[in-house]
Design a protein around this motif. Structure first.
Motif, mmCIF file in Angstrom:
data_model
loop_
_atom_site.group_PDB
_atom_site.id
_atom_site.type_symbol
_atom_site.label_atom_id
_atom_site.label_comp_id
_atom_site.label_asym_id
_atom_site.label_seq_id
_atom_site.Cartn_x
_atom_site.Cartn_y
_atom_site.Cartn_z
ATOM 1 N N GLU A 586 0.815 -1.356 -0.046
ATOM 2 C CA GLU A 586 -0.049 -0.020 0.002
ATOM 3 C C GLU A 586 0.870 1.006 0.052
ATOM 4 O OE1 GLU A 586 -3.155 0.571 -0.205
ATOM 5 O OE2 GLU A 586 -4.294 -1.233 0.265
ATOM 6 N N PRO A 587 0.692 2.190 -0.939
ATOM 7 C CA PRO A 587 1.663 3.548 -0.766
ATOM 8 C C PRO A 587 1.072 4.357 0.227
ATOM 9 C CG PRO A 587 -0.320 3.448 -2.689
ATOM 10 C CD PRO A 587 -0.333 1.999 -1.983
ATOM 11 N N TYR A 588 -0.120 4.332 0.596
ATOM 12 C CA TYR A 588 -0.512 5.001 1.898
ATOM 13 C C TYR A 588 -1.105 4.261 2.888
ATOM 14 C CZ TYR A 588 -0.473 8.452 -2.060
ATOM 15 O OH TYR A 588 -0.194 9.152 -3.347
ATOM 16 N N PRO A 589 -0.077 3.532 3.798
ATOM 17 C CA PRO A 589 -0.421 2.613 4.877
ATOM 18 C C PRO A 589 -1.666 2.907 5.812
ATOM 19 C CG PRO A 589 1.613 3.573 5.132
ATOM 20 C CD PRO A 589 1.305 3.979 3.671
ATOM 21 N N ASP A 590 -1.683 4.328 5.986
ATOM 22 C CA ASP A 590 -2.604 4.532 7.100
ATOM 23 C C ASP A 590 -4.087 4.678 6.632
ATOM 24 O OD1 ASP A 590 -0.594 4.854 8.778
ATOM 25 O OD2 ASP A 590 -0.238 6.865 8.326
ATOM 26 N N PHE A 591 -4.483 4.725 5.060
ATOM 27 C CA PHE A 591 -5.398 4.786 4.636
ATOM 28 C C PHE A 591 -6.594 3.869 4.940
ATOM 29 C CE2 PHE A 591 -9.088 4.323 1.651
ATOM 30 C CZ PHE A 591 -9.543 5.491 1.493
ATOM 31 N N VAL A 592 -5.930 2.511 4.895
ATOM 32 C CA VAL A 592 -7.191 1.472 5.244
ATOM 33 C C VAL A 592 -7.436 1.293 6.673
ATOM 34 C CG1 VAL A 592 -7.411 -1.182 4.834
ATOM 35 C CG2 VAL A 592 -6.450 0.208 3.051
ATOM 36 N N PRO A 593 -6.215 1.283 7.396
ATOM 37 C CA PRO A 593 -6.744 1.334 9.168
ATOM 38 C C PRO A 593 -7.582 2.559 9.438
ATOM 39 C CG PRO A 593 -4.314 0.646 8.594
ATOM 40 C CD PRO A 593 -4.985 1.201 7.423
ATOM 41 N N GLY A 594 -7.405 3.799 8.776
ATOM 42 C CA GLY A 594 -8.120 4.978 9.123
ATOM 43 C C GLY A 594 -9.784 4.656 8.682
#
Length: 735
Positions: A586-594
């Protein structure tokens, strides 16, 4: 293209009006335009008698011998084969009786010489919208912002809903008027016998005011004065004309002329004595007129047909743009004529310059505020986004907050997030989330979206029209520093938002094109899980049954996490599965957990996990909200591929969505991956909009690339559509 219509031209003699076509004209007016007063033969023939010196032609289309369309045209072409409506200044709606599905190709053939363009002036979209006539390209130019007042409920109810400032101002004016010591009285003139004197009194008011000083006033000895006298007498003979007069003792302060038709009153003219301007007599008369009309014609609509300013709009219950619509014979002509006319700024000539965009924005009472985060938005803007969220979670403020915080805030290129809020008279009409950043053509403005976004749309009030969005497009262009392109994707091409945004960008003089973004597989739900499964392939049913038993025998378990104490364990499980899957990091690792935490907080989360001896082997994120289950993320650990636990998780979540959540639709969101057809039965498309600014060098470059691409798509062999049977043969465990 053969429309099957027979178009004929009939030169008219002004003194004879519509002649033998009068009856057919009124019949079409009743059928197509609800018997509009300004399109009544009595009104149109008065226009011809008093202002038809240069001739006019009546274009009549017949089908099977019956008239189906009539257009009153100027007597001759205006050069370059351009024809236009016959439209003196006294007509605020074009004398054209035309349904929106009437093709005009036959009319171009019937007009003398080589007719290339037909300008249908002053089109009121409430009485026939001609922006998308079949078979011919069109261009639209807003002309004036008109308004109406719906006479619903009671006057007291209507007045209580007016802006506080208007109510306070009217109280002040009425107190001043009463303090003069005279007697205020309202006189309503209705009879033919009294109408001539009432029009003369009206003319006297105008002649003593600024219109008299400029030489534009209604006067008894001018064609304009004789026109209004004839119209008011003719309509009064049928009980369809009113003159409202405001008197203070024996002094006439203001006068207003109206036409009355069933269900509709049309304001024609208003004048007041400027010596009594401190009383705002025109506004007081409007108040008294509306009070009377609420009693006289309950349920009707009062149409103003004026270029309303912000003060007058405060009286309205609805507004809309009167538009000039240019219809072209061939597809290339709009661009060619636009280039020829750009230097002179004379598109759709009517003897006066078109309304300037800045003036239109000012008169509409519109304002645009720009914010950099949804957390800054005022409550009314958030409320409109909340309404939009009922359609799709991606349209809501929470989705955008997570996208901004976890994606755009982490971009090294520092894109500029801008959320534009459009208001008119203080009421929110639209919220448009955008981002300005460098793209393939340099500086570009685009939708606030990225590859996580399955669908995008601005939040729009229910009564918004494309022309209402012009202040937004103006702000976009001003703040972008002359961006070369404006991109909005992915969108539903069948949606109202797609249509309105496309038209609004065109009205901003941008060159707008749509393009295919991706396919979208979905399942309309009309049955429970058991019956749904019976409609799937036998291979799928056997796989779910056989592998479900095997997985259980080996100690495997399935779980749906919706929040609570298991939430963080579910997030860890998904990230573990994803890290061991076939998918890229994932290029933006915080998006999915958020997103997972957001959905848990809102009650939307359905996180399915397959466990084997405490190790997650497959995980999927579904969002269930407002009757729809969205399949957002799917992954399985390749070390456990043989267990097909991904298929088992899909089956678990599908059964829950159908039997527990009772959704109306399951949506696989983005892409034509073959495995999606094994679970879904329907496919639709998502499109994008790209609008190039032809006044910039890079915009012209993008436009040239677009033209080459469109030409290539027309000549290249078309790919075969997605094959459901082939898709069914693909590996089920891909899910």
């Amino acid at each position: 293209m053969n429309s099957g219509l027979d178009w004929q031209l009939h030169p008219l003699v002004p003194s004879q009006g519509l002649g033998p076509h009068r009856g057919a004209w009124d019949m079409l007016n009743a059928r197509l335009m609800r018997g509009h007063g300004m399109l009544d033969s009595a009104f149109v023939e008065a226009l011809l008698r008093h202002f038809g010196d240069h001739g006019a032609q009546l274009a009549v289309a017949t089908s099977a011998g019956e008239p189906v369309a009539m257009l009153l045209l100027h007597g001759e072409s205006r050069g370059l084969g351009v024809w236009a409506s016959f439209l003196p200044a006294q007509a605020q709606i074009g004398p054209s009786l035309l349904s929106p599905d009437t093709p005009l190709d036959g009319l171009f053939d019937a007009l003398p010489g080589y007719a290339s363009e037909l300008d249908l002036l002053c089109n009121d979209p409430r009485f026939g919208d001609w922006r998308d006539l079949p078979g011919n390209p069109t261009k639209v130019l807003p002309h004036a912002l008109t308004m109406n007042v719906a006479l619903r409920e009671s006057f007291d109810d209507y007045w209580a809903q007016r802006p506080r400032k208007l109510i306070q101002n009217m109280r002040r004016y009425l107190r001043r008027l009463q303090a003069e010591g005279g007697t205020e009285r309202l006189v309503v003139v209705t009879t033919r016998e009294d109408m001539g004197a009432a029009v003369a009194r009206y003319a006297d008011l105008e002649c003593r005011g600024w219109k008299g000083r400029e030489g534009t006033a209604v006067s008894s000895d001018t064609p304009q004065g004789r026109f209004y006298a004839d119209v008011m007498r003719d309509f009064a003979a049928r009980g369809e004309a009113l003159v409202y007069e405001l008197w203070l003792d024996d002094q006439l302060l203001a006068s207003r002329m109206l036409l009355m038709r069933p269900g509709m009153a049309v304001m024609l003219k208003t004048a007041f004595d400027e010596r009594f301007e401190r009383f705002a007599p025109g506004r007081v008369l409007l108040l008294r007129t509306l009070e009377d009309l609420f009693q006289r014609t309950p349920g009707a609509v009062v149409e103003f047909y004026t270029n309303a300013d912000a003060d007058l709009l405060a009286w309205s219950t609805s507004q809309r743009w009167i538009q000039h619509v240019s219809v072209y014979r061939h597809a290339g002509l709009p661009t060619l004529f636009g280039l020829l006319r750009r230097g002179s700024r004379q598109v759709l000539r009517r003897g006066a310059r078109p309304v300037d965009t800045d003036i239109m924005v000012h008169r509409s009472g519109a304002t645009v505020d720009t914010y950099v985060h949804v957390h800054e938005l005022p409550p009314d803007a958030l409320a409109l986004m909340s309404q939009a969220e009922q359609q799709r979670v991606e349209f809501g403020a929470d989705w955008y907050a997570n996208l901004i915080d976890t994606v755009y805030a982490r971009e090294a290129s520092k894109p500029e997030v801008r959320i534009h809020v459009l208001r008119r008279q203080g009421r929110v009409l639209a919220v448009l989330p955008t981002v300005a950043q460098n793209g393939s053509l340099g500086r570009e403005v685009s939708a606030l979206s990225n590859f996580y976004t399955a669908i995008y749309a601005p939040a729009l009030a229910a009564d918004v029209e494309a022309a209402d969005l012009m202040p937004l497009t103006r702000v976009l262009r001003r703040q972008s520093g002359r961006a070369a392109a404006y991109r909005f994707a992915p969108m539903d091409p069948q949606s109202r938002e797609f249509t309105l945004l496309r038209r609004a960008l065109s009205l901003a003089r941008l060159s707008v094109h749509s393009y295919f973004a991706f396919g979208n597989w979905y399942e309309p739900v009309n049955q429970d899980w058991e019956n749904y499964l019976k409609g799937r392939s036998s291979k799928m049913r056997n796989t779910i049954k056989r592998m479900g038993k095997r997985f259980a025998q080996e100690g495997g378990t399935l779980e749906i996490i919706q929040g609570g104490d298991r939430l963080e364990a579910g997030i860890d499980a998904f990230q573990s599965v994803y890290a061991n899957s076939w998918k890229n990091t994932e290029p933006y690792p915080d998006f999915v957990p958020g997103l997972i935490r957001l959905c848990a907080r809102r009650g939307w989360l359905r996180l399915g996990v397959a466990w084997l001896d405490g190790v997650p082997t497959a995980a999927q994120i579904w969002i269930t909200a407002h009757g729809r289950a969205n399949i957002v993320k799917v992954a399985y650990d390749e070390r456990y591929k043989a267990l097909t636990s991904g298929t088992l998780v899909t089956a678990l979540l599908m059964a829950h969505a159908l039997d527990q959540d009772r959704v109306q639709e399951v949506d696989y969101l983005i892409g034509d991956d073959p495995y999606k057809a094994t679970w879904m039965s329907e496919r639709r498309e998502r499109h994008g909009l790209v609008a190039y600014d032809p006044l910039t060098l890079r915009g012209l470059l993008g436009l040239a690339r677009q033209a080459v691409g469109e030409l290539w798509r027309r000549v290249r062999p078309k790919p075969a559509p997605p094959n459901d049977n082939a898709a069914a043969k693909s590996t089920n465990d891909k899910t």
